[in-house]
Design a protein around this motif. Structure first.
Motif, PDB file in Angstrom:
ATOM      1  N   MET A  14      47.273  -7.781   8.248  1.00  0.00           N
ATOM      2  CA  MET A  14      46.695  -8.802   7.365  1.00  0.00           C
ATOM      3  C   MET A  14      45.188  -8.620   7.216  1.00  0.00           C
ATOM      4  O   MET A  14      44.536  -8.011   8.049  1.00  0.00           O
ATOM      5  CB  MET A  14      46.944 -10.206   7.929  1.00  0.00           C
ATOM      6  CG  MET A  14      48.382 -10.637   7.949  1.00  0.00           C
ATOM      7  SD  MET A  14      48.563 -12.440   8.124  1.00  0.00           S
ATOM      8  CE  MET A  14      47.648 -12.757   9.626  1.00  0.00           C
ATOM      9  N   PRO A  16      41.647 -11.182   6.524  1.00  0.00           N
ATOM     10  CA  PRO A  16      41.335 -12.574   6.892  1.00  0.00           C
ATOM     11  C   PRO A  16      40.932 -13.480   5.738  1.00  0.00           C
ATOM     12  O   PRO A  16      39.952 -14.213   5.812  1.00  0.00           O
ATOM     13  CB  PRO A  16      40.168 -12.394   7.869  1.00  0.00           C
ATOM     14  CG  PRO A  16      39.460 -11.188   7.356  1.00  0.00           C
ATOM     15  CD  PRO A  16      40.540 -10.275   6.852  1.00  0.00           C
ATOM     16  N   MET A  21      46.461 -14.134   3.691  1.00  0.00           N
ATOM     17  CA  MET A  21      47.195 -14.403   4.927  1.00  0.00           C
ATOM     18  C   MET A  21      48.509 -15.120   4.653  1.00  0.00           C
ATOM     19  O   MET A  21      49.552 -14.786   5.225  1.00  0.00           O
ATOM     20  CB  MET A  21      46.314 -15.222   5.878  1.00  0.00           C
ATOM     21  CG  MET A  21      45.071 -14.499   6.342  1.00  0.00           C
ATOM     22  SD  MET A  21      43.887 -15.577   7.208  1.00  0.00           S
ATOM     23  CE  MET A  21      44.754 -15.838   8.756  1.00  0.00           C
ATOM     24  N   ILE A  40      52.476  -8.662  13.870  1.00  0.00           N
ATOM     25  CA  ILE A  40      51.428  -8.869  12.872  1.00  0.00           C
ATOM     26  C   ILE A  40      50.075  -8.535  13.490  1.00  0.00           C
ATOM     27  O   ILE A  40      49.687  -9.111  14.507  1.00  0.00           O
ATOM     28  CB  ILE A  40      51.431 -10.315  12.358  1.00  0.00           C
ATOM     29  CG1 ILE A  40      52.750 -10.593  11.628  1.00  0.00           C
ATOM     30  CG2 ILE A  40      50.246 -10.560  11.429  1.00  0.00           C
ATOM     31  CD1 ILE A  40      52.861 -11.991  11.064  1.00  0.00           C
ATOM     32  N   HIS A  42      46.129  -8.633  13.029  1.00  0.00           N
ATOM     33  CA  HIS A  42      45.158  -9.409  12.271  1.00  0.00           C
ATOM     34  C   HIS A  42      43.792  -9.271  12.902  1.00  0.00           C
ATOM     35  O   HIS A  42      43.650  -8.932  14.083  1.00  0.00           O
ATOM     36  CB  HIS A  42      45.562 -10.887  12.231  1.00  0.00           C
ATOM     37  CG  HIS A  42      45.621 -11.521  13.594  1.00  0.00           C
ATOM     38  ND1 HIS A  42      44.568 -12.202  14.146  1.00  0.00           N
ATOM     39  CD2 HIS A  42      46.621 -11.568  14.511  1.00  0.00           C
ATOM     40  CE1 HIS A  42      44.909 -12.638  15.338  1.00  0.00           C
ATOM     41  NE2 HIS A  42      46.151 -12.266  15.587  1.00  0.00           N
ATOM     42  N   SER A  43      42.754  -9.533  12.109  1.00  0.00           N
ATOM     43  CA  SER A  43      41.391  -9.467  12.629  1.00  0.00           C
ATOM     44  C   SER A  43      41.061 -10.752  13.372  1.00  0.00           C
ATOM     45  O   SER A  43      41.736 -11.776  13.221  1.00  0.00           O
ATOM     46  CB  SER A  43      40.393  -9.249  11.484  1.00  0.00           C
ATOM     47  OG  SER A  43      40.326 -10.405  10.672  1.00  0.00           O
ATOM     48  N   SER A  47      41.571 -16.307  12.558  1.00  0.00           N
ATOM     49  CA  SER A  47      42.880 -16.097  13.180  1.00  0.00           C
ATOM     50  C   SER A  47      43.361 -17.288  14.000  1.00  0.00           C
ATOM     51  O   SER A  47      44.416 -17.222  14.612  1.00  0.00           O
ATOM     52  CB  SER A  47      42.823 -14.868  14.097  1.00  0.00           C
ATOM     53  OG  SER A  47      41.913 -15.088  15.164  1.00  0.00           O
ATOM     54  N   SER A  60      45.521  -8.999  17.895  1.00  0.00           N
ATOM     55  CA  SER A  60      44.215  -9.197  17.283  1.00  0.00           C
ATOM     56  C   SER A  60      43.338  -7.971  17.472  1.00  0.00           C
ATOM     57  O   SER A  60      43.337  -7.348  18.533  1.00  0.00           O
ATOM     58  CB  SER A  60      43.525 -10.422  17.909  1.00  0.00           C
ATOM     59  OG  SER A  60      42.224 -10.590  17.390  1.00  0.00           O
TER      60      SER A  60
END
Length: 357
Positions: A14, A16, A21, A40, A42-43, A47, A60
């Motif tokens: 994803m 951000p 999202m 998943i 994600h940054s 989050s 993350s």
């Protein structure tokens, strides 16, 4: 568990942004319902809302970016910075996932994080990119010639869009970062194994045919994703649900819903023009003014003197709303937006009212 092992393991990557999202999580929900196990990536930025989705594994990665940077810069500059900062952490993350799992079925990544394409190619992982916006924007933000915007059988819909004119507006003040991003996006789309569109053929049929003509890859228009995964709800900002009680007091289809999304910025002059326009309309309105949306302002302190007195109880200004609930409300009769795709394809909630929830 047996079903998950049979379908395989998917890794979704994803970016951000609110409007990116939500569709990615919706896609994850759809794929999970088909038996895939989902990880998943994600940054760290934006989050904090993800912990409620226990059906997915979340990983993350750092990006060394802050929300003020997201709001203060233009999209192209932020996207390029995001790709630069995330490239090494994302590669390390995918390598770790590969080593800890016997097989990754595919990596699905948001098109704006195009560094994922290069990484998956190097790691020899199957990949698919998700374009969370309309198919038309693929043409706008690619490096196609102006002649590519001439359609042989112009429909009334495409004539109304005036595609060449819209493209000219976007290109009127080109920046180096926008030009660089367009080159990246064009090259990535040409080399991608497949592209998923959060759109539908009957809505953008001719545009999708044009996209397929210039990008020789599999195109899947499977949207709108929110209709296939309606339970997904995520907000990177705190929602003010008290506005729903205010909507309850308004007449059916009388309220103008005003929202410019989670990223768009305006200046003080534009805020004032909007404010008096809403006053002069005579209509009730629900106006979302995000903190930091007005350049040089914390919130709504730059509203003109006398605005609150002129509006009274006819208008309500909030920092953020539960958007789907507001759009579905019987009192909302129309919306004024920045043309964000999620809000646009959610427009059926305006027609169907409370039955849409």
């Amino acid at each position: 568990m047996e079903k998950e092992q049979k379908s395989g393991h998917l890794v979704l990557v994803m970016v951000p942004f609110q409007g990116h999202m939500t569709p990615m999580l919706q896609l994850a929900t759809i794929l999970h319902s088909k038996g895939f196990s989902i990880t998943i990536v994600h940054s760290e930025l934006n989050s904090h809302d993800l912990s409620g989705h226990s059906e997915f594994a979340f990983v993350s990665i750092p990006n060394n970016l802050t929300r003020p940077q997201l709001l203060d810069g233009d999209l192209a500059s932020f996207a390029l910075c995001l790709n630069k900062n995330c490239a090494a952490p994302l590669r390390q993350c995918l390598e770790q996932i590969v080593h800890s799992n016997s097989r990754i079925t595919a990596v699905l990544y948001d098109l704006l994080l195009f560094c994922a394409q290069i990484i998956t190619d190097d790691l020899r992982l199957p990949e698919i990119n998700l374009h969370t916006n309309s198919a038309t924007t693929l043409l706008f933000f690619s490096q196609l010639d102006e002649k590519d915007f001439i359609f042989e059988n112009d429909s009334l819909e495409l004539q109304a869009l005036r595609l060449p004119r819209l493209r000219a507006l976007i290109s009127r003040h080109p920046t180096e970062t926008m030009a660089e991003m367009r080159i990246w996006l064009t090259n990535i789309m040409k080399s991608s194994s497949a592209i998923i569109l959060n759109s539908m053929a009957f809505l953008e049929e001719e545009v999708i045919l044009k996209v397929k003509e210039y990008f020789p890859t599999s195109i899947f228009a499977i949207g709108p994703l929110h209709k296939l995964a309606q339970t997904i709800c995520i907000s990177i900002l705190t929602e003010d649900d008290k506005c729903i009680a205010w909507l309850d007091k308004q007449a059916p289809e009388s309220v103008i819903y005003v929202s410019f999304g989670s990223m768009a910025n305006i200046d003080e002059h534009e805020l004032i023009e909007m404010a008096w326009g809403l006053v002069d309309s005579g209509q009730p309105f629900l106006w979302i003014v995000r903190p930091g949306m007005v350049r040089g302002s914390e919130w709504k302190e730059t509203l003109p003197n006398g605005f609150d007195e002129s509006v009274g109880e006819r208008g309500r200004i909030v920092k953020w709303t539960p958007q789907k609930e507001a759009l579905a409300h019987r009192a909302v009769g129309g919306f004024w937006s920045h043309c964000g795709w999620n809000l646009t394809i959610d427009r059926e909630y305006l027609r169907r009212g409370a039955d849409a929830v």
